[in-house]
Motif scaffolding. Sequence first.
Motif, PDB file in Angstrom:
ATOM      1  N   ARG A  48     -10.342   4.464  -1.365  1.00  0.00           N
ATOM      2  CA  ARG A  48      -9.074   5.103  -1.695  1.00  0.00           C
ATOM      3  C   ARG A  48      -9.246   6.507  -2.271  1.00  0.00           C
ATOM      4  O   ARG A  48      -8.260   7.193  -2.530  1.00  0.00           O
ATOM      5  CB  ARG A  48      -8.307   4.229  -2.678  1.00  0.00           C
TER       6      ARG A  48
ATOM      7  N   SER B 216       2.941  11.347   2.622  1.00  0.00           N
ATOM      8  CA  SER B 216       2.551  10.331   1.647  1.00  0.00           C
ATOM      9  C   SER B 216       1.904   9.152   2.377  1.00  0.00           C
ATOM     10  O   SER B 216       2.494   8.570   3.290  1.00  0.00           O
ATOM     11  CB  SER B 216       3.774   9.853   0.865  1.00  0.00           C
TER      12      SER B 216
ATOM     13  N   GLU C 123       0.033   5.516   1.671  1.00  0.00           N
ATOM     14  CA  GLU C 123      -0.293   4.430   0.740  1.00  0.00           C
ATOM     15  C   GLU C 123      -1.169   3.427   1.481  1.00  0.00           C
ATOM     16  O   GLU C 123      -0.696   2.639   2.300  1.00  0.00           O
ATOM     17  CB  GLU C 123       0.976   3.762   0.220  1.00  0.00           C
TER      18      GLU C 123
END
Length: 236
Positions: free
Chosen positions: A74, A127, A129
């Motif tokens: 991540r 964005s 995720e």
Amino acid sequence: MSKVQRIPVSKWFMVILALLLMPLLVWLGIWQLQRADEKQQLLAQWNNARMDLTVLPEQDVAPAGVALTGHFIRGAVYLLDNRTREGRVGYEVIVPFELAVQQSKTRLVMVNLGWIQGSQYRDQLPSIELPQGEQRVVGRLVTPLPIVQLRADRWQPGGLIRIQQLDMDRLAARHSGLYPAVIRMDKPLLPQLRVGWPVVTMTPQRHIGYAVQWFGLAMVLVTGCGWLLWHQRRAL
């Protein structure tokens, strides 16, 4: 004055120019046929590739299909810039994936999660995720082509990193134990991403069509030169 000398200079110039152009046109036609053969072999390789690998092969066997288990790192998400679909500009989202079962020196592989549309403002990045926990990625191995870049772009140390080229050497320098090929996902893991890439940018049939055009132009020149000389001879 001889018959040859009585032919206008302009017509001789046209004949000589045509004779010089014909080898080029024939070469272009042959080159297009060779490209068609290369694309046909690439399509055959893609269609006949193994699709049942559960570990990364030691040797490059792209475009083999793999199904691997692990989790996404991540700390860095790479956004491959200037990827267009249906006239819209966006990014391909590429993330390092740590294998649950590591093989020899390989512990990571880059996964292309798919395409996402970009904002009209360059300073606004999409964005992303990433899914958490253990994941299963299913897709095909693709070996990126060698890059030609006059000046290396600047990469951010982490987070969302916009890149202009998929430079595997630079990625390997950042991520130890990185596999030299990239997995393109068969199905999207995130709803806002789109997958699916053309195997070739131009089909073999289109290359053959271009070859026919080049050979046709060469034939037109030959016919035109023959007609011009025959017509001039009759006029003398």
